[in-house]
Design a protein around this motif. Structure first.
Motif, PDB file in Angstrom:
ATOM      1  N   LYS A  34      12.878 -73.772  18.730  1.00 17.68           N
ATOM      2  CA  LYS A  34      12.910 -75.140  19.264  1.00 17.68           C
ATOM      3  C   LYS A  34      12.219 -76.131  18.340  1.00 17.68           C
ATOM      4  O   LYS A  34      12.527 -77.314  18.324  1.00 17.68           O
ATOM      5  CB  LYS A  34      12.255 -75.172  20.654  1.00 17.68           C
ATOM      6  N   LEU A  41      17.750 -77.490  10.078  1.00 14.38           N
ATOM      7  CA  LEU A  41      19.038 -77.413  10.789  1.00 14.38           C
ATOM      8  C   LEU A  41      20.171 -78.009   9.955  1.00 14.38           C
ATOM      9  O   LEU A  41      21.309 -77.541  10.007  1.00 14.38           O
ATOM     10  CB  LEU A  41      18.932 -78.139  12.131  1.00 14.38           C
ATOM     11  N   ASN A  45      23.355 -75.684   9.407  1.00  8.68           N
ATOM     12  CA  ASN A  45      24.569 -75.959  10.186  1.00  8.68           C
ATOM     13  C   ASN A  45      25.722 -76.565   9.393  1.00  8.68           C
ATOM     14  O   ASN A  45      26.876 -76.182   9.607  1.00  8.68           O
ATOM     15  CB  ASN A  45      24.240 -76.862  11.376  1.00  8.68           C
ATOM     16  N   MET A  68      28.220 -88.678  16.034  1.00 10.07           N
ATOM     17  CA  MET A  68      28.990 -88.449  17.266  1.00 10.07           C
ATOM     18  C   MET A  68      30.257 -87.637  16.967  1.00 10.07           C
ATOM     19  O   MET A  68      30.618 -86.711  17.707  1.00 10.07           O
ATOM     20  CB  MET A  68      29.358 -89.795  17.880  1.00 10.07           C
ATOM     21  N   ARG A  71      29.180 -84.008  16.132  1.00  6.13           N
ATOM     22  CA  ARG A  71      28.655 -83.289  17.298  1.00  6.13           C
ATOM     23  C   ARG A  71      29.802 -82.684  18.116  1.00  6.13           C
ATOM     24  O   ARG A  71      29.737 -81.552  18.588  1.00  6.13           O
ATOM     25  CB  ARG A  71      27.834 -84.237  18.181  1.00  6.13           C
ATOM     26  N   ILE A  72      30.880 -83.482  18.238  1.00  6.35           N
ATOM     27  CA  ILE A  72      32.004 -83.027  19.041  1.00  6.35           C
ATOM     28  C   ILE A  72      32.898 -82.077  18.245  1.00  6.35           C
ATOM     29  O   ILE A  72      33.275 -81.011  18.718  1.00  6.35           O
ATOM     30  CB  ILE A  72      32.800 -84.234  19.566  1.00  6.35           C
ATOM     31  N   ARG A  73      33.214 -82.451  16.997  1.00  9.20           N
ATOM     32  CA  ARG A  73      34.126 -81.631  16.200  1.00  9.20           C
ATOM     33  C   ARG A  73      33.544 -80.241  15.922  1.00  9.20           C
ATOM     34  O   ARG A  73      34.219 -79.226  16.055  1.00  9.20           O
ATOM     35  CB  ARG A  73      34.437 -82.335  14.876  1.00  9.20           C
ATOM     36  N   ALA A  74      32.272 -80.209  15.512  1.00 11.58           N
ATOM     37  CA  ALA A  74      31.663 -78.921  15.150  1.00 11.58           C
ATOM     38  C   ALA A  74      31.043 -78.229  16.359  1.00 11.58           C
ATOM     39  O   ALA A  74      30.475 -77.147  16.211  1.00 11.58           O
ATOM     40  CB  ALA A  74      30.623 -79.131  14.059  1.00 11.58           C
ATOM     41  N   ASN A  75      31.146 -78.859  17.517  1.00  6.93           N
ATOM     42  CA  ASN A  75      30.563 -78.311  18.739  1.00  6.93           C
ATOM     43  C   ASN A  75      29.073 -77.997  18.550  1.00  6.93           C
ATOM     44  O   ASN A  75      28.610 -76.885  18.835  1.00  6.93           O
ATOM     45  CB  ASN A  75      31.325 -77.059  19.183  1.00  6.93           C
ATOM     46  N   LEU A  76      28.338 -78.986  18.049  1.00  4.43           N
ATOM     47  CA  LEU A  76      26.890 -78.831  17.908  1.00  4.43           C
ATOM     48  C   LEU A  76      26.235 -79.165  19.241  1.00  4.43           C
ATOM     49  O   LEU A  76      26.752 -79.972  20.013  1.00  4.43           O
ATOM     50  CB  LEU A  76      26.353 -79.788  16.839  1.00  4.43           C
ATOM     51  N   SER A  77      25.087 -78.551  19.497  1.00  9.96           N
ATOM     52  CA  SER A  77      24.360 -78.924  20.707  1.00  9.96           C
ATOM     53  C   SER A  77      23.706 -80.278  20.468  1.00  9.96           C
ATOM     54  O   SER A  77      23.556 -80.729  19.327  1.00  9.96           O
ATOM     55  CB  SER A  77      23.308 -77.873  21.043  1.00  9.96           C
ATOM     56  N   LYS A  78      23.297 -80.917  21.550  1.00  9.74           N
ATOM     57  CA  LYS A  78      22.696 -82.245  21.431  1.00  9.74           C
ATOM     58  C   LYS A  78      21.434 -82.194  20.571  1.00  9.74           C
ATOM     59  O   LYS A  78      21.226 -83.041  19.696  1.00  9.74           O
ATOM     60  CB  LYS A  78      22.357 -82.797  22.812  1.00  9.74           C
ATOM     61  N   GLU A  79      20.597 -81.192  20.797  1.00  9.73           N
ATOM     62  CA  GLU A  79      19.342 -81.134  20.051  1.00  9.73           C
ATOM     63  C   GLU A  79      19.594 -80.864  18.564  1.00  9.73           C
ATOM     64  O   GLU A  79      18.903 -81.398  17.705  1.00  9.73           O
ATOM     65  CB  GLU A  79      18.380 -80.106  20.656  1.00  9.73           C
ATOM     66  N   GLN A  80      20.633 -80.049  18.264  1.00 11.37           N
ATOM     67  CA  GLN A  80      20.966 -79.803  16.864  1.00 11.37           C
ATOM     68  C   GLN A  80      21.401 -81.089  16.170  1.00 11.37           C
ATOM     69  O   GLN A  80      20.893 -81.444  15.102  1.00 11.37           O
ATOM     70  CB  GLN A  80      22.097 -78.776  16.758  1.00 11.37           C
TER      71      GLN A  80
ATOM     72  N   MET B  72      34.079 -92.510  22.225  1.00 15.59           N
ATOM     73  CA  MET B  72      34.582 -92.611  20.849  1.00 15.59           C
ATOM     74  C   MET B  72      36.080 -92.343  20.823  1.00 15.59           C
ATOM     75  O   MET B  72      36.596 -91.558  21.621  1.00 15.59           O
ATOM     76  CB  MET B  72      33.858 -91.599  19.967  1.00 15.59           C
ATOM     77  N   ASP B 101      24.535 -83.728  28.266  1.00 11.79           N
ATOM     78  CA  ASP B 101      24.093 -83.036  27.057  1.00 11.79           C
ATOM     79  C   ASP B 101      24.944 -81.820  26.718  1.00 11.79           C
ATOM     80  O   ASP B 101      24.934 -81.345  25.580  1.00 11.79           O
ATOM     81  CB  ASP B 101      22.636 -82.572  27.223  1.00 11.79           C
ATOM     82  N   ARG B 120      38.464 -76.544  12.100  1.00 12.61           N
ATOM     83  CA  ARG B 120      37.314 -76.854  11.262  1.00 12.61           C
ATOM     84  C   ARG B 120      37.554 -76.747   9.760  1.00 12.61           C
ATOM     85  O   ARG B 120      36.890 -77.419   8.982  1.00 12.61           O
ATOM     86  CB  ARG B 120      36.162 -75.896  11.604  1.00 12.61           C
ATOM     87  N   ARG B 152      34.528 -79.546  26.364  1.00  9.38           N
ATOM     88  CA  ARG B 152      33.842 -78.717  25.369  1.00  9.38           C
ATOM     89  C   ARG B 152      32.364 -79.045  25.318  1.00  9.38           C
ATOM     90  O   ARG B 152      31.920 -80.083  25.824  1.00  9.38           O
ATOM     91  CB  ARG B 152      34.453 -78.894  23.990  1.00  9.38           C
ATOM     92  N   ALA B 154      28.177 -77.396  23.854  1.00  8.41           N
ATOM     93  CA  ALA B 154      27.355 -76.352  23.247  1.00  8.41           C
ATOM     94  C   ALA B 154      25.966 -76.416  23.860  1.00  8.41           C
ATOM     95  O   ALA B 154      25.527 -77.475  24.308  1.00  8.41           O
ATOM     96  CB  ALA B 154      27.285 -76.538  21.743  1.00  8.41           C
TER      97      ALA B 154
END
Lengths: 92, 386
Positions: A34, A41, A45, A68, A71-80, B72, B101, B120, B152, B154
């Motif tokens: 964390k 990161l 990543n 933004m 985050r969506i394309r690579a499916n990253l978590s919000k914190e990442q 977006m 989140d 990707r 979707r 994560a």
């Protein structure tokens, strides 16, 4: 039928991996994870698909848009994504 | 009176300065154009016929419009010169809204997370090879994009990261003997901008990055529909089930002095069986009866000596790929092919590279091919991310 067996086995393997990793990590490891820095990161990543981008490639406003998108394309978590792009903007 | 005019003047001046300062603040709505492009030279020998040509290039602009911190819009077009003429592709256009989140919803035309290659890795500045692996792209067995809605997200679980996607899209179509390519009867098509039978496809992907260093990812995907044929046709109730496994490992290894990148994906497609009556020559018909199962696989290994003391060597990347494609035995589009590729890339910057690649594809059948297939190609491409 064989197809569904293979699919089921693969899904089960992913489930087992999830349970295994959940059970095997200690509180210290979770805390360390964390507390990872944005720079760390960023290095871990971005290269999963492409090279790590230079912070100077775009201005801070553009990085916010890219944040933004990625985050969506690579499916990253919000914190990442927050840590990575906060680092990029701070290094820009 | 003079004092009053002076106060009013200073007021306007202050307002003007404040307005100008506001002009330089970034607005909440932001628009930018990104994308990628490539050009190159190709020398390809297919069954003894040699073709040598500059690749006219491709330009794929991506338009991003960030309306707010949650909303977006993104779209990508593709301009390609193919066999002497300009082709314009519509890759995707979708609206995305971050619900919380852990959940984002998007709707429109989007790249399908069926495995990872098409979503990707396919852009030319990301793909380490100048070509796609067997099973992807034209006449591929893996869906690339779809029109519909997707959820979707994560989240972290302990020191692992889980990502997921579920979607509902216009289902696939299927080529028939009555269509424009009767020889490919039984082949699924995935470019349904409008649903052909009021039956949707349902799919998804679950990915896990089990290790804390995010180096490794396993993924499993599925895509299923009850109906693929056109409404009212005898093919309407042909169902299809597809699934894919993907694997990725990317890490800088000090012992090897550089970044090792392994990517792999296995695709399987199973369509309900049907006898297709195809007119081989005018007045002569043949019944094609085959198990409509296809599969493809690729594995790619690349190594970049990023820790080399030489600036030149650190920008080199060695890459090799193996891929296979098997389509139904007995179908007009029967194919059994293997690909071996070897390449040397030079990274000009983090988003621009020159690729030199040798590719060998051997086997049988395939698009417009009957019998043996032997293709050797030398490719020199320059790709750039914008």
């Amino acid at each position: 039928m064989k197809t569904y067996k293979i699919f089921g086995i693969a899904t089960a393997v992913i489930g087992i991996l999830t349970v295994f990793t959940l059970g095997s990590c200690s509180t210290e490891q979770v805390t360390a994870y964390k507390n990872k820095s944005g720079a760390q990161l960023w290095g871990e990543n971005c290269i999963r698909c492409h090279n790590t981008p230079s912070p100077a490639a775009y201005n801070d406003t553009d990085w916010t848009t890219i944040e933004m998108h990625m985050r969506i394309r690579a499916n990253l978590s919000k914190e990442q994504s927050e840590k990575v792009f906060d680092f990029i903007r701070s290094a820009n | 009176m003079k004092k009053l005019i002076l106060v009013i003047f200073l007021g306007f001046l202050a307002f003007g300065v404040k307005a100008q300062v506001n002009d330089f603040k970034s607005s909440k709505t932001q628009f930018m154009i990104r994308g990628y492009g490539h050009m190159g030279y190709e020398n390809v020998n297919t069954n003894g016929d040699r073709e040598s040509s500059y690749d006219g290039g491709a330009f794929a602009p991506i338009f991003l419009f960030k309306h707010s911190d949650r909303l977006m819009f993104e779209t990508e077009l593709e301009f390609v010169i193919n066999e002497g003429s300009l082709e314009v592709g519509f890759e995707y256009a979708n609206i995305m809204y971050i619900l919380n989140d852990y959940m984002t919803i998007r709707g429109g035309k989007f790249l399908l997370p069926f495995g990872t290659f098409m979503e990707r890795l396919h852009p030319s500045w990301i793909n380490r090879m100048p070509t796609k692996p067997l099973g992807f792209g034209h006449d591929g067995i893996a869906p690339g994009s779809g029109v519909g809605v997707e959820l979707r997200g994560a989240f972290r679980v302990g020191t692992s990261t889980i990502n997921y996607s579920v979607y509902n899209t216009n289902g696939p179509g299927i080529k028939t003997p009555e269509g424009v390519e009767p020889g490919e009867a039984g082949m699924l098509t995935f470019n349904n901008l409008i649903d052909n039978n009021n039956s949707r496809a349902f799919g998804g992907r679950l990915g896990i990055l089990p290790f804390a260093n995010n180096s490794t990812e396993f993924g499993v995907s599925f895509y299923s529909t009850d109906k693929a044929g056109n409404t009212g046709s005898i093919y309407e109730n042909l169902g299809a089930n597809l699934f894919a496994f993907d694997f990725s490992f990317v890490k800088q290894l000090a012992g090897l002095g550089g970044i090792v990148d392994i990517k792999s994906q296995y695709n399987k497609s199973k369509v309900d069986n049907m006898i297709y009556t195809v007119e081989e020559t005018p007045g002569e018909f043949e019944n094609l009866n085959f198990d409509n199962n296809s599969n493809s696989f690729y594995a790619q290994l690349s190594y970049r000596p990023t820790m080399s003391g030489s600036d030149f060597i650190s920008k080199l990347e060695f890459v090799t790929r193996y891929s296979t494609l098997r389509t139904p035995e007995g179908a007009g589009w029967e194919a059994n092919k293997k690909e071996y590729s070897f390449g040397l890339n030079y990274w000009i910057s983090w988003r621009s590279l020159i690729k030199l690649n040798y590719q060998s594809i051997t086997g049988e059948g395939g698009h417009d091919t009957i019998g043996g297939f032997d293709q050797k190609g030398l490719y020199l491409h320059w790709a750039i991310g914008l």
